[in-house]
Write a protein that holds these residues in place. Structure first.
Motif, PDB file in Angstrom:
ATOM      1  N   VAL A   1      -5.250  -0.500  -1.306  1.00  0.00           N
ATOM      2  CA  VAL A   1      -4.526   0.882  -1.597  1.00  0.00           C
ATOM      3  C   VAL A   1      -3.539   0.967  -0.600  1.00  0.00           C
ATOM      4  N   LYS A   2      -4.087   0.941   0.637  1.00  0.00           N
ATOM      5  CA  LYS A   2      -3.004   1.170   1.762  1.00  0.00           C
ATOM      6  C   LYS A   2      -1.912   0.273   1.825  1.00  0.00           C
ATOM      7  N   GLY A   3      -1.826  -0.663   1.366  1.00  0.00           N
ATOM      8  CA  GLY A   3      -0.939  -1.842   1.076  1.00  0.00           C
ATOM      9  C   GLY A   3       0.303  -1.181   0.157  1.00  0.00           C
ATOM     10  N   VAL A   4      -0.286  -0.478  -0.953  1.00  0.00           N
ATOM     11  CA  VAL A   4       0.444   0.156  -1.884  1.00  0.00           C
ATOM     12  C   VAL A   4       1.384   1.391  -1.633  1.00  0.00           C
ATOM     13  N   LEU A   5       0.461   2.119  -0.744  1.00  0.00           N
ATOM     14  CA  LEU A   5       1.089   3.305  -0.317  1.00  0.00           C
ATOM     15  C   LEU A   5       2.266   2.825   0.587  1.00  0.00           C
ATOM     16  N   GLU A   6       2.024   2.127   1.472  1.00  0.00           N
ATOM     17  CA  GLU A   6       3.192   1.396   2.407  1.00  0.00           C
ATOM     18  C   GLU A   6       4.342   0.969   1.730  1.00  0.00           C
ATOM     19  N   ALA A   7       4.164  -0.066   0.507  1.00  0.00           N
ATOM     20  CA  ALA A   7       5.141  -0.351  -0.265  1.00  0.00           C
ATOM     21  C   ALA A   7       5.949   0.594  -0.863  1.00  0.00           C
ATOM     22  N   SER A   8       5.287   1.637  -1.262  1.00  0.00           N
ATOM     23  CA  SER A   8       6.142   2.730  -1.901  1.00  0.00           C
ATOM     24  C   SER A   8       6.834   3.571  -0.930  1.00  0.00           C
ATOM     25  N   LYS A   9       6.351   3.825   0.234  1.00  0.00           N
ATOM     26  CA  LYS A   9       6.961   4.687   1.476  1.00  0.00           C
ATOM     27  C   LYS A   9       8.354   3.531   1.799  1.00  0.00           C
ATOM     28  N   ASN A  10       8.189   2.321   1.747  1.00  0.00           N
ATOM     29  CA  ASN A  10       9.395   1.443   2.078  1.00  0.00           C
ATOM     30  C   ASN A  10      10.322   1.318   0.829  1.00  0.00           C
ATOM     31  N   PHE A  11       9.918   1.329  -0.365  1.00  0.00           N
ATOM     32  CA  PHE A  11      11.080   1.557  -1.176  1.00  0.00           C
ATOM     33  C   PHE A  11      11.689   2.799  -1.409  1.00  0.00           C
ATOM     34  N   ARG A  12      10.846   3.903  -1.289  1.00  0.00           N
ATOM     35  CA  ARG A  12      11.376   5.351  -1.223  1.00  0.00           C
ATOM     36  C   ARG A  12      12.396   5.334  -0.075  1.00  0.00           C
ATOM     37  N   ALA A  13      12.256   4.697   1.084  1.00  0.00           N
ATOM     38  CA  ALA A  13      12.970   4.955   2.095  1.00  0.00           C
ATOM     39  C   ALA A  13      14.426   4.527   1.843  1.00  0.00           C
ATOM     40  N   ALA A  14      14.468   3.424   0.814  1.00  0.00           N
ATOM     41  CA  ALA A  14      15.927   3.005   0.541  1.00  0.00           C
ATOM     42  C   ALA A  14      16.233   3.603  -0.734  1.00  0.00           C
ATOM     43  N   ILE A  15      15.453   3.899  -1.643  1.00  0.00           N
ATOM     44  CA  ILE A  15      15.753   4.396  -2.992  1.00  0.00           C
ATOM     45  C   ILE A  15      15.051   5.611  -3.461  1.00  0.00           C
ATOM     46  N   PRO A  16      15.253   6.807  -2.638  1.00  0.00           N
ATOM     47  CA  PRO A  16      14.509   8.011  -2.721  1.00  0.00           C
ATOM     48  C   PRO A  16      14.147   8.427  -4.222  1.00  0.00           C
ATOM     49  N   ASP A  17      15.281   8.073  -5.095  1.00  0.00           N
ATOM     50  CA  ASP A  17      15.163   8.794  -6.348  1.00  0.00           C
ATOM     51  C   ASP A  17      14.319   7.384  -7.492  1.00  0.00           C
ATOM     52  N   LEU A  18      13.646   6.611  -6.742  1.00  0.00           N
ATOM     53  CA  LEU A  18      13.145   5.399  -7.583  1.00  0.00           C
ATOM     54  C   LEU A  18      12.307   5.927  -8.787  1.00  0.00           C
ATOM     55  N   ARG A  19      12.605   5.391  -9.959  1.00  0.00           N
ATOM     56  CA  ARG A  19      11.751   5.909 -11.199  1.00  0.00           C
ATOM     57  C   ARG A  19      11.474   4.549 -11.655  1.00  0.00           C
ATOM     58  N   ALA A  20      10.159   4.606 -12.128  1.00  0.00           N
ATOM     59  CA  ALA A  20       9.635   3.301 -13.026  1.00  0.00           C
ATOM     60  C   ALA A  20       9.269   3.848 -14.662  1.00  0.00           C
ATOM     61  N   GLU A  21      10.056   3.057 -15.448  1.00  0.00           N
ATOM     62  CA  GLU A  21       9.622   3.328 -16.816  1.00  0.00           C
ATOM     63  C   GLU A  21       8.878   2.160 -17.609  1.00  0.00           C
ATOM     64  N   ILE A  22       7.672   2.481 -18.263  1.00  0.00           N
ATOM     65  CA  ILE A  22       6.957   1.532 -18.883  1.00  0.00           C
ATOM     66  C   ILE A  22       7.746   1.468 -20.268  1.00  0.00           C
ATOM     67  N   GLU A  23       8.225   0.118 -20.279  1.00  0.00           N
ATOM     68  CA  GLU A  23       9.052  -0.442 -21.504  1.00  0.00           C
ATOM     69  C   GLU A  23       8.045  -1.042 -22.590  1.00  0.00           C
ATOM     70  N   GLU A  24       6.928  -1.455 -22.280  1.00  0.00           N
ATOM     71  CA  GLU A  24       5.792  -2.136 -23.112  1.00  0.00           C
ATOM     72  C   GLU A  24       4.633  -2.229 -22.484  1.00  0.00           C
ATOM     73  N   LEU A  25       3.605  -1.735 -22.902  1.00  0.00           N
ATOM     74  CA  LEU A  25       2.334  -1.819 -22.486  1.00  0.00           C
ATOM     75  C   LEU A  25       1.158  -2.528 -23.483  1.00  0.00           C
ATOM     76  N   LEU A  26       0.682  -3.678 -23.082  1.00  0.00           N
ATOM     77  CA  LEU A  26      -0.151  -4.439 -24.234  1.00  0.00           C
ATOM     78  C   LEU A  26      -1.562  -4.474 -23.488  1.00  0.00           C
TER      79      LEU A  26
END
Length: 178
Positions: free
Chosen positions: A87-112
């Motif tokens: 979980v700590k790695g996931v939180l760090e990854a999100s923090k790094n993404f948001r440092a570059a792309i603060p308005d990052l959005r994830a849309e689920i196009e398809e869920l199987l």
């Protein structure tokens, strides 16, 4: 036959009403498409909910969604170089993404959903207004795709295999020339 159709209709209304309440309470992204084997709809509900909570985390960066979506013993099965496991790695990854792309959005196009697995096809969007390594953002639009495979146990994601279109992302950030 008519009675079976009526009962099925009531069941579907109950499922969609429950999903709408969860979505309204938690502001979870709704998949554009959900594919579940016939007769497995009820068993798929906690798997769908975990996937939607994880997408909400990528939309917001809010740790509360990782706590709800990811098991304490969560394992990233395709761990990128340099990222911490769990979980700590996931939180760090999100923090790094948001440092570059603060308005990052994830849309689920398809869920199987198949048994205890979910396959999620994502579309990520935002604007490079922050910074990434030595680069300062100029507001350019960012758009890339990813596919995740989750194993869900007790309503939480225990394992994740993922593949992102990092080449497109790096080209859009200006790190790699097209």
């Amino acid at each position: 036959m008519l009675r079976q159709s009526f009962v099925l209709s009531l069941s579907l209304i109950a499922v969609f009403t429950g999903a709408a309440l969860t979505s309204a309470e938690e502001n979870l992204p709704a998949p554009q498409s959900v594919v579940v084997a016939a007769g497995e709809e009820q068993a798929a509900e906690p798997i769908i909910l975990a996937a939607r909570r994880y997408a909400a985390f990528w939309n917001t960066g809010e740790a509360r969604y990782t706590e709800a979506a990811l098991a304490q013993n969560f394992v990233d099965r395709t761990l990128p170089s340099g990222r911490r496991q769990g979980v700590k790695g996931v939180l760090e990854a999100s923090k790094n993404f948001r440092a570059a792309i603060p308005d990052l959005r994830a849309e689920i196009e398809e869920l199987l959903v198949v048994n205890d697995r979910a396959v999620v096809r994502y579309s990520f969007t935002g604007h490079f207004t922050g910074s990434f390594k030595d680069l300062k953002g100029d507001g350019r639009e960012i758009s890339f795709r990813a596919v995740d495979i989750y194993r869900v146990q007790d309503g939480q994601i225990s394992d994740n295999w993922h593949l992102e279109d990092n080449l497109s992302l790096m080209q859009q950030l200006g790190i790699v020339k097209p």
